[in-house]
Design a protein around this motif. Structure first.
Motif, PDB file in Angstrom:
ATOM      1  N   LEU A 100       0.832  -1.206   0.000  1.00  0.00           N
ATOM      2  CA  LEU A 100       0.000   0.000   0.000  1.00  0.00           C
ATOM      3  C   LEU A 100       0.866   1.256   0.000  1.00  0.00           C
ATOM      4  CD1 LEU A 100      -2.723  -1.126   2.569  1.00  0.00           C
ATOM      5  CD2 LEU A 100      -3.015  -0.860   0.093  1.00  0.00           C
ATOM      6  N   THR A 101       1.959   1.216   0.738  1.00  0.00           N
ATOM      7  CA  THR A 101       2.866   2.362   0.777  1.00  0.00           C
ATOM      8  C   THR A 101       3.509   2.588  -0.579  1.00  0.00           C
ATOM      9  OG1 THR A 101       3.344   1.989   3.119  1.00  0.00           O
ATOM     10  CG2 THR A 101       4.924   3.317   1.884  1.00  0.00           C
ATOM     11  N   GLU A 102       3.995   1.519  -1.199  1.00  0.00           N
ATOM     12  CA  GLU A 102       4.664   1.640  -2.485  1.00  0.00           C
ATOM     13  C   GLU A 102       3.739   2.193  -3.563  1.00  0.00           C
ATOM     14  OE1 GLU A 102       6.336  -2.158  -3.404  1.00  0.00           O
ATOM     15  OE2 GLU A 102       7.555  -2.200  -1.582  1.00  0.00           O
ATOM     16  N   VAL A 103       2.467   1.840  -3.507  1.00  0.00           N
ATOM     17  CA  VAL A 103       1.553   2.286  -4.558  1.00  0.00           C
ATOM     18  C   VAL A 103       1.105   3.731  -4.356  1.00  0.00           C
ATOM     19  CG1 VAL A 103      -0.721   1.672  -3.609  1.00  0.00           C
ATOM     20  CG2 VAL A 103      -0.275   1.349  -6.037  1.00  0.00           C
ATOM     21  N   GLY A 104       1.256   4.277  -3.125  1.00  0.00           N
ATOM     22  CA  GLY A 104       0.952   5.692  -2.920  1.00  0.00           C
ATOM     23  C   GLY A 104      -0.207   6.016  -2.001  1.00  0.00           C
ATOM     24  N   VAL A 105      -0.630   5.063  -1.168  1.00  0.00           N
ATOM     25  CA  VAL A 105      -1.726   5.315  -0.231  1.00  0.00           C
ATOM     26  C   VAL A 105      -1.299   6.328   0.835  1.00  0.00           C
ATOM     27  CG1 VAL A 105      -3.025   4.202   1.642  1.00  0.00           C
ATOM     28  CG2 VAL A 105      -2.908   3.137  -0.611  1.00  0.00           C
ATOM     29  N   HIS A 106      -2.225   7.166   1.271  1.00  0.00           N
ATOM     30  CA  HIS A 106      -1.899   8.214   2.240  1.00  0.00           C
ATOM     31  C   HIS A 106      -2.071   7.777   3.689  1.00  0.00           C
ATOM     32  CE1 HIS A 106      -2.337  10.597  -1.401  1.00  0.00           C
ATOM     33  NE2 HIS A 106      -1.653  11.532  -0.802  1.00  0.00           N
ATOM     34  N   THR A 107      -3.077   6.953   3.959  1.00  0.00           N
ATOM     35  CA  THR A 107      -3.366   6.549   5.333  1.00  0.00           C
ATOM     36  C   THR A 107      -3.755   5.076   5.353  1.00  0.00           C
ATOM     37  OG1 THR A 107      -4.232   8.767   5.778  1.00  0.00           O
ATOM     38  CG2 THR A 107      -4.705   7.070   7.414  1.00  0.00           C
ATOM     39  N   ILE A 108      -3.281   4.354   6.365  1.00  0.00           N
ATOM     40  CA  ILE A 108      -3.606   2.940   6.530  1.00  0.00           C
ATOM     41  C   ILE A 108      -4.223   2.764   7.911  1.00  0.00           C
ATOM     42  CG2 ILE A 108      -2.696   0.586   6.621  1.00  0.00           C
ATOM     43  CD1 ILE A 108      -0.331   1.689   4.869  1.00  0.00           C
ATOM     44  N   VAL A 109      -5.390   2.137   7.940  1.00  0.00           N
ATOM     45  CA  VAL A 109      -6.126   1.950   9.193  1.00  0.00           C
ATOM     46  C   VAL A 109      -6.269   0.465   9.476  1.00  0.00           C
ATOM     47  CG1 VAL A 109      -8.270   2.418  10.443  1.00  0.00           C
ATOM     48  CG2 VAL A 109      -7.438   4.077   8.755  1.00  0.00           C
ATOM     49  N   ALA A 130       3.094  -0.475  15.706  1.00  0.00           N
ATOM     50  CA  ALA A 130       4.498  -0.105  15.554  1.00  0.00           C
ATOM     51  C   ALA A 130       5.157  -0.908  14.429  1.00  0.00           C
ATOM     52  CB  ALA A 130       5.245  -0.331  16.871  1.00  0.00           C
ATOM     53  N   LYS A 131       4.828  -2.185  14.324  1.00  0.00           N
ATOM     54  CA  LYS A 131       5.381  -3.011  13.249  1.00  0.00           C
ATOM     55  C   LYS A 131       4.891  -2.520  11.891  1.00  0.00           C
ATOM     56  CE  LYS A 131       6.055  -7.342  15.807  1.00  0.00           C
ATOM     57  NZ  LYS A 131       5.645  -8.773  15.904  1.00  0.00           N
ATOM     58  N   TRP A 132       3.612  -2.190  11.815  1.00  0.00           N
ATOM     59  CA  TRP A 132       3.068  -1.691  10.554  1.00  0.00           C
ATOM     60  C   TRP A 132       3.706  -0.348  10.187  1.00  0.00           C
ATOM     61  CZ3 TRP A 132      -2.757  -2.689   9.228  1.00  0.00           C
ATOM     62  CH2 TRP A 132      -3.017  -4.069   9.291  1.00  0.00           C
ATOM     63  N   SER A 133       3.908   0.523  11.164  1.00  0.00           N
ATOM     64  CA  SER A 133       4.522   1.825  10.899  1.00  0.00           C
ATOM     65  C   SER A 133       5.952   1.655  10.400  1.00  0.00           C
ATOM     66  CB  SER A 133       4.513   2.688  12.164  1.00  0.00           C
ATOM     67  OG  SER A 133       3.193   3.035  12.533  1.00  0.00           O
ATOM     68  N   ALA A 134       6.699   0.735  11.013  1.00  0.00           N
ATOM     69  CA  ALA A 134       8.071   0.484  10.577  1.00  0.00           C
ATOM     70  C   ALA A 134       8.094  -0.046   9.148  1.00  0.00           C
ATOM     71  CB  ALA A 134       8.752  -0.506  11.523  1.00  0.00           C
ATOM     72  N   ALA A 150       0.520   7.559   7.105  1.00  0.00           N
ATOM     73  CA  ALA A 150       0.271   7.403   8.539  1.00  0.00           C
ATOM     74  C   ALA A 150      -0.418   6.067   8.781  1.00  0.00           C
ATOM     75  CB  ALA A 150      -0.607   8.539   9.048  1.00  0.00           C
ATOM     76  N   VAL A 151       0.001   5.357   9.809  1.00  0.00           N
ATOM     77  CA  VAL A 151      -0.693   4.142  10.251  1.00  0.00           C
ATOM     78  C   VAL A 151      -1.468   4.518  11.504  1.00  0.00           C
ATOM     79  CG1 VAL A 151      -0.459   1.777  11.079  1.00  0.00           C
ATOM     80  CG2 VAL A 151       1.068   2.627   9.267  1.00  0.00           C
ATOM     81  N   GLU A 152      -2.775   4.493  11.401  1.00  0.00           N
ATOM     82  CA  GLU A 152      -3.637   4.934  12.488  1.00  0.00           C
ATOM     83  C   GLU A 152      -3.780   3.861  13.571  1.00  0.00           C
ATOM     84  OE1 GLU A 152      -4.956   7.982  12.744  1.00  0.00           O
ATOM     85  OE2 GLU A 152      -3.932   8.552  10.892  1.00  0.00           O
ATOM     86  N   PRO A 153      -4.296   4.242  14.754  1.00  0.00           N
ATOM     87  CA  PRO A 153      -4.560   3.244  15.795  1.00  0.00           C
ATOM     88  C   PRO A 153      -5.611   2.229  15.334  1.00  0.00           C
ATOM     89  CG  PRO A 153      -4.568   5.471  16.711  1.00  0.00           C
ATOM     90  CD  PRO A 153      -4.543   5.626  15.221  1.00  0.00           C
ATOM     91  N   LEU A 154      -5.640   1.096  16.002  1.00  0.00           N
ATOM     92  CA  LEU A 154      -6.575   0.035  15.664  1.00  0.00           C
ATOM     93  C   LEU A 154      -8.011   0.550  15.689  1.00  0.00           C
ATOM     94  CD1 LEU A 154      -6.973  -3.033  15.136  1.00  0.00           C
ATOM     95  CD2 LEU A 154      -7.221  -3.283  17.625  1.00  0.00           C
TER      96      LEU A 154
END
Length: 265
Positions: A100-109, A130-134, A150-154
């Motif tokens: 998702l990051t490589e393709v250009g997504v702005h936020t991951i929930v 934290a693992k997802w953010s890394a 940004a990786v948002e809280p669960l």
């Protein structure tokens, strides 16, 4: 090959010709792992749009002293795409985040959907985030992004419903849906103000109550194609379809082409 990217949160404060120090984990990686040498060039970003080309002035133990050659402020790609990713099993969540990051997504929930096998309970929720953010940060470097997602809280389902209600477009991936997402996005013109939410369910699929709640919030259920994709790869295909229908990818390709031309000189 384009120049390697490193995170320096204060890079926007350094004018062209000024010097800065890359230290900590980033400095160690640049000096000891990548073995950067004096005279080589690299890119420094704060992950919030600032991107500087810099020349290594000197290499010290665990850090680099760099001279900024040029500094630019990169506009965020539009439309802004948020992907709600139901928790996959094992390491597939980190794979999904990387793609998702490589393709250009702005936020991951990350989403604790009803049928998720993986459960983020208590402290595990923050460790998982934290693992997802890394994973997102490393993928952002690899893909030369100036804006890091940004990786948002669960999230729980009520949070996802609220996102769907607030979005201009919300697409829920569902294998039983009638409309293909490719046909839906082909008929839309995503403006710079568009906010798009894509909801990806777990391996066990969305529950009927989740589908109903999201549809009542204004979401559209769509399918990707004749095959059923894994939850870890479905989101990136959906995001690619949306972004390919917007000017975002054209601008990113221009930037990468300029970087490649610089490398060849």
């Amino acid at each position: 090959m384009s120049l390697p990217v490193f995170l320096l949160e204060t890079v926007s404060d350094v004018p062209p010709g000024g010097r800065c120090v890359l230290e900590g984990n980033e400095g160690h990686h640049a000096s000891s792992v990548r073995r950067m040498r004096a005279g080589e060039h690299l890119l420094l970003t704060d992950g919030c749009g600032a991107m500087a080309e810099a020349e290594v002035a000197s290499v010290e133990r665990g850090r680099l002293v760099c001279r900024v050659v040029s500094l630019e402020s990169v506009e965020a790609d539009e439309p802004r795409v948020t992907v709600v990713q139901a928790l996959p099993k094992g390491d597939r969540g980190q794979l999904a985040v990387e793609l998702l990051t490589e393709v250009g997504v702005h936020t991951i929930v990350p989403w604790q959907a009803e049928r998720c096998v993986s459960r983020w309970v208590g402290p595990k929720a923050e460790r998982g985030r934290a693992k997802w953010s890394a994973a997102a940060n490393e993928a952002a470097k690899q893909s030369r992004r100036a804006w890091w997602p940004a990786v948002e809280p669960l999230a729980v389902t009520s949070d996802v419903v609220a996102l769907a209600d607030a979005a201009e477009y919300c697409f829920v991936l569902h294998e039983g849906a009638k409309d293909p997402l490719a046909e839906v996005v082909a008929s839309e013109i995503f403006s710079s103000a568009s906010r798009v939410v894509i909801v990806v369910g777990p391996e066990g699929g969305l529950s009927p109550s989740e589908v109903t709640a999201l549809e009542q919030a204004g979401a559209s259920t769509v399918r990707l194609g004749p095959t059923v994709l894994r939850t870890s790869t479905a989101g990136v295909i959906a995001a690619a379809l949306v972004l390919a229908a917007s000017p975002a990818w054209g601008r990113r390709l221009d930037v990468l082409s300029e970087g490649s031309a610089h490398d060849e000189r």
